[in-house]
Design an enzyme around this catalytic site. Structure first.
Site, PDB file in Angstrom:
ATOM      1  N   TYR A   1       0.847  -1.233  -0.184  1.00 25.84           N
ATOM      2  CA  TYR A   1       0.014   0.055  -0.005  1.00 25.84           C
ATOM      3  C   TYR A   1       0.842   1.187  -0.038  1.00 25.84           C
ATOM      4  O   TYR A   1       0.628   2.276  -0.945  1.00 25.84           O
ATOM      5  CB  TYR A   1      -0.844  -0.082   1.272  1.00 25.84           C
TER       6      TYR A   1
HETATM    7  P1  NAD Z   1     -12.226   5.584   1.868  1.00 29.61           P
HETATM    8  O1  NAD Z   1     -12.180   4.058   1.203  1.00 29.61           O
HETATM    9  O2  NAD Z   1     -13.302   5.925   2.917  1.00 29.61           O
HETATM   10  O3  NAD Z   1     -12.403   6.480   0.554  1.00 29.61           O
HETATM   11  C1  NAD Z   1     -11.822   6.233  -0.509  1.00 29.61           C
HETATM   12  C2  NAD Z   1     -12.779   6.350  -1.608  1.00 29.61           C
HETATM   13  O4  NAD Z   1     -12.500   6.095  -2.761  1.00 29.61           O
HETATM   14  C3  NAD Z   1     -14.007   5.268  -1.644  1.00 29.61           C
HETATM   15  O5  NAD Z   1     -15.386   5.804  -1.378  1.00 29.61           O
HETATM   16  C4  NAD Z   1     -13.715   4.552  -3.013  1.00 29.61           C
HETATM   17  O6  NAD Z   1     -14.920   3.937  -3.372  1.00 29.61           O
HETATM   18  C5  NAD Z   1     -13.398   5.556  -3.867  1.00 29.61           C
HETATM   19  N1  NAD Z   1     -12.504   4.896  -4.848  1.00 29.61           N
HETATM   20  C6  NAD Z   1     -11.566   4.253  -4.893  1.00 29.61           C
HETATM   21  N2  NAD Z   1     -11.010   3.674  -6.082  1.00 29.61           N
HETATM   22  C7  NAD Z   1     -12.016   4.406  -7.077  1.00 29.61           C
HETATM   23  C8  NAD Z   1     -11.816   4.637  -8.550  1.00 29.61           C
HETATM   24  N3  NAD Z   1     -11.004   3.812  -9.176  1.00 29.61           N
HETATM   25  N4  NAD Z   1     -12.698   5.286  -8.961  1.00 29.61           N
HETATM   26  C9  NAD Z   1     -13.663   6.265  -8.200  1.00 29.61           C
HETATM   27  N5  NAD Z   1     -13.686   5.890  -6.720  1.00 29.61           N
HETATM   28  C10 NAD Z   1     -12.738   5.019  -6.385  1.00 29.61           C
HETATM   29  O7  NAD Z   1     -10.732   6.195   2.421  1.00 29.61           O
HETATM   30  P2  NAD Z   1     -10.397   7.325   3.301  1.00 29.61           P
HETATM   31  O8  NAD Z   1      -9.874   6.689   4.806  1.00 29.61           O
HETATM   32  O9  NAD Z   1     -11.288   8.110   3.204  1.00 29.61           O
HETATM   33  O10 NAD Z   1      -9.116   7.753   2.371  1.00 29.61           O
HETATM   34  C11 NAD Z   1      -9.177   8.538   1.334  1.00 29.61           C
HETATM   35  C12 NAD Z   1      -7.613   8.805   0.808  1.00 29.61           C
HETATM   36  O11 NAD Z   1      -6.702   9.217   1.941  1.00 29.61           O
HETATM   37  C13 NAD Z   1      -7.192   7.767   0.284  1.00 29.61           C
HETATM   38  O12 NAD Z   1      -6.330   8.049  -0.921  1.00 29.61           O
HETATM   39  C14 NAD Z   1      -6.288   7.019   1.378  1.00 29.61           C
HETATM   40  O13 NAD Z   1      -5.042   6.191   0.930  1.00 29.61           O
HETATM   41  C15 NAD Z   1      -5.704   8.360   1.823  1.00 29.61           C
HETATM   42  N6  NAD Z   1      -5.401   8.378   3.350  1.00 29.61           N
HETATM   43  C16 NAD Z   1      -6.168   7.966   4.388  1.00 29.61           C
HETATM   44  C17 NAD Z   1      -5.662   7.992   5.625  1.00 29.61           C
HETATM   45  C18 NAD Z   1      -6.589   7.622   6.800  1.00 29.61           C
HETATM   46  O14 NAD Z   1      -6.374   7.775   7.810  1.00 29.61           O
HETATM   47  N7  NAD Z   1      -7.907   7.524   6.661  1.00 29.61           N
HETATM   48  C19 NAD Z   1      -4.701   8.352   6.128  1.00 29.61           C
HETATM   49  C20 NAD Z   1      -3.639   8.440   5.059  1.00 29.61           C
HETATM   50  C21 NAD Z   1      -4.021   8.487   3.724  1.00 29.61           C
HETATM   51  C1  UGA Z   2      -4.167   4.384   8.628  1.00 29.58           C
HETATM   52  C2  UGA Z   2      -4.886   3.949   7.299  1.00 29.58           C
HETATM   53  O1  UGA Z   2      -5.896   2.811   7.484  1.00 29.58           O
HETATM   54  C3  UGA Z   2      -4.184   4.156   6.143  1.00 29.58           C
HETATM   55  O2  UGA Z   2      -4.975   4.199   4.905  1.00 29.58           O
HETATM   56  C4  UGA Z   2      -3.305   5.284   5.945  1.00 29.58           C
HETATM   57  O3  UGA Z   2      -2.592   5.594   4.831  1.00 29.58           O
HETATM   58  C5  UGA Z   2      -2.583   5.556   7.061  1.00 29.58           C
HETATM   59  O4  UGA Z   2      -3.407   5.313   8.301  1.00 29.58           O
HETATM   60  C6  UGA Z   2      -1.487   6.502   7.259  1.00 29.58           C
HETATM   61  O5  UGA Z   2      -1.384   7.294   8.372  1.00 29.58           O
HETATM   62  O6  UGA Z   2      -0.930   6.894   6.178  1.00 29.58           O
HETATM   63  P1  UGA Z   2      -2.956   2.676  10.028  1.00 29.58           P
HETATM   64  O7  UGA Z   2      -1.938   3.563  10.702  1.00 29.58           O
HETATM   65  O8  UGA Z   2      -2.304   1.053   9.957  1.00 29.58           O
HETATM   66  O9  UGA Z   2      -3.316   3.118   8.584  1.00 29.58           O
HETATM   67  O10 UGA Z   2      -4.159   2.709  10.856  1.00 29.58           O
HETATM   68  P2  UGA Z   2      -5.172   1.662  11.617  1.00 29.58           P
HETATM   69  O11 UGA Z   2      -5.711   0.959  10.400  1.00 29.58           O
HETATM   70  O12 UGA Z   2      -6.256   2.471  12.414  1.00 29.58           O
HETATM   71  O13 UGA Z   2      -4.266   0.753  12.322  1.00 29.58           O
HETATM   72  C7  UGA Z   2      -3.477   1.334  13.349  1.00 29.58           C
HETATM   73  C8  UGA Z   2      -3.082   0.298  14.555  1.00 29.58           C
HETATM   74  O14 UGA Z   2      -4.085  -0.465  14.838  1.00 29.58           O
HETATM   75  C9  UGA Z   2      -2.186  -0.847  13.599  1.00 29.58           C
HETATM   76  O15 UGA Z   2      -1.091  -1.091  13.997  1.00 29.58           O
HETATM   77  C10 UGA Z   2      -2.798  -1.979  13.344  1.00 29.58           C
HETATM   78  O16 UGA Z   2      -2.252  -3.202  13.247  1.00 29.58           O
HETATM   79  C11 UGA Z   2      -3.682  -1.796  14.583  1.00 29.58           C
HETATM   80  N1  UGA Z   2      -5.090  -2.692  14.610  1.00 29.58           N
HETATM   81  C12 UGA Z   2      -5.905  -2.201  13.626  1.00 29.58           C
HETATM   82  C13 UGA Z   2      -5.372  -3.699  15.544  1.00 29.58           C
HETATM   83  O17 UGA Z   2      -4.635  -3.913  16.386  1.00 29.58           O
HETATM   84  N2  UGA Z   2      -6.552  -4.162  15.647  1.00 29.58           N
HETATM   85  C14 UGA Z   2      -7.442  -3.859  14.454  1.00 29.58           C
HETATM   86  O18 UGA Z   2      -8.714  -4.388  14.412  1.00 29.58           O
HETATM   87  C15 UGA Z   2      -7.367  -2.672  13.502  1.00 29.58           C
END
Ligand code: NAD
Ligand code: UGA
Length: 333
Positions: free
Chosen positions: A161
């Site tokens: 990822y």
């Molecule tokens: P999310 O899954 O809730 O939202 C992503 C959306 O993108 C989904 O609704 C999905 O249907 C849409 N999508 C995916 N592929 C697509 C495509 N080919 N065409 C049209 N739509 C498409 O995820 P999120 O948590 O809201 O994350 C949003 C963005 O931020 C992502 O790019 C993710 O990698 C990035 N990000 C999220 C976090 C986090 O903590 N949530 C942290 C770092 C980066």
């Molecule tokens: C999150 C988002 O899911 C990613 O899409 C994003 O890119 C990333 O943050 C980011 O900061 O860039 P992550 O930090 O793995 O990734 O966040 P969580 O999915 O909330 O996991 C946090 C920690 O909790 C990880 O160590 C994971 O292994 C742990 N975890 C998660 C558990 O122990 N149990 C669970 O059920 C889920």
């Protein structure tokens, strides 16, 4: 608190495209933009008329006069017509999540995070869209020594990822560095965003759900891993600033508000719910790093942004939203 840098402006784009609008961050961003007066075209391949998560996420904006939703896959749809008159594109669509990126799903990560991004970048450049804000990730830093990550650190992605997110941001930056490219790019490295409507695979959501329902929580590892948890409203504020500040460009960390271990998150969830979560410890998952921590200096310098919401208050808001959701679901069932 010191003053924000003087070159900053608070004007929002007149018209913007938000990809991934049916998702967690995208739906909050679309709502905040519409509230601020921007006309928003939201694009997502999840259809809110058939997909319950998309419907729930988009409930706040669907029907508002400033919001138009387009259900389309960015891998195949015609992108240019969506961009007409857009002052900014926020590209949040993608496949998130560290752990499922090992194995056969990797091709989906490459398709949505890299190939779809290439189509978007190509289209914004051809249409002359002035600004693209792209969602990158703290995961690009990989394993660190526990110190704060600065944007100039050498990325060491530790999961498939993270490799696709690094490719995504660098692809956009490479396009925008071309002499003839009319689009400036800001790549935001979000650090573990949480709050209402957070994705259900994420830890904070699962801990609060376990606290509310009494169901057990699966903990991957010993719980001492730390994240720089970033509240959704803070993430949205940084994202809007990234589109509106004329001089902003390049990579910017969005994090630095609430460094905490998973055990601390469990303790907060326990205290908010008034009960002890039953924790089932499992082996650590591949690709998970021990610590993420943002150096937020560039975000302040360039965007005038600082996180405002601490973990306790943010988790309380997320718990209230989960409680309201389950009450509404209970009524509907
Ligand atoms: P999310 O899954 O809730 O939202 C992503 C959306 O993108 C989904 O609704 C999905 O249907 C849409 N999508 C995916 N592929 C697509 C495509 N080919 N065409 C049209 N739509 C498409 O995820 P999120 O948590 O809201 O994350 C949003 C963005 O931020 C992502 O790019 C993710 O990698 C990035 N990000 C999220 C976090 C986090 O903590 N949530 C942290 C770092 C980066
Ligand atoms: C999150 C988002 O899911 C990613 O899409 C994003 O890119 C990333 O943050 C980011 O900061 O860039 P992550 O930090 O793995 O990734 O966040 P969580 O999915 O909330 O996991 C946090 C920690 O909790 C990880 O160590 C994971 O292994 C742990 N975890 C998660 C558990 O122990 N149990 C669970 O059920 C889920």
């Amino acid at each position: 608190m010191s003053q924000h840098p003087s070159h900053l402006t608070t004007a929002v784009p007149r018209r913007a495209v938000v990809t991934g609008a049916a998702g967690f961050i995208g739906s909050h961003l679309a709502h905040a933009l519409v509230q601020a007066g921007t006309v928003v075209v939201g694009v997502d391949r999840r259809d809110p008329t058939t997909d319950p998560t998309a419907a729930a996420n988009l409930a706040v904006v669907r029907g508002l006069p400033g919001y138009m939703h387009v259900t389309a896959d960015l891998l195949s749809c015609a992108i240019e017509p969506l961009l007409i008159d857009a002052n900014a594109v926020f590209h949040l669509a993608g496949i998130p999540g560290v752990r499922p990126s090992w194995g056969p799903k990797f091709s989906e990560y490459v398709a949505s995070n890299v190939l779809a991004t290439h189509r978007i970048m190509d289209a914004v450049a051809r249409m002359g869209t002035p600004r693209l804000v792209v969602a990158s990730s703290s995961s690009v830093y990989g394993s660190t020594d526990g110190g704060a990550s600065v944007e100039t650190d050498r990325p060491q992605p530790a999961s498939p990822y993270a490799v696709t997110k690094l490719a995504e941001e660098q692809l956009c930056l490479a396009h925008s560095a071309q002499a003839h490219c009319p689009t400036s790019v800001v790549a935001l490295r979000y650090f573990t965003v949480y709050g209402p409507r957070q994705r259900p695979d994420m830890f904070t959501h699962r801990a609060l759900t376990a606290a509310l329902t009494g169901q057990p929580l699966r903990l991957y590892g010993d719980g001492h891993q730390r994240r720089d948890f970033t509240y959704i409203d803070d993430a949205v504020a940084a994202t809007i600033a990234a589109a509106t500040i004329p001089t902003a460009s390049g990579v910017i960390n969005v994090g630095g508000g609430s460094s905490a271990s998973l055990l601390e998150v469990i303790n907060i969830a326990n205290s908010l719910a008034g009960r002890e979560i039953q924790v089932h410890q499992e082996r650590p998952r591949s690709g998970d790093v021990l610590t993420t921590r943002a150096n937020p200096g560039r975000a302040y310098e360039v965007l005038g942004w600082q996180p405002q919401v601490d973990l306790h208050n943010g988790m309380r808001a997320q718990m209230q939203a989960l409680t309201a959701e389950s009450a509404a679901f209970g009524r509907a069932a």
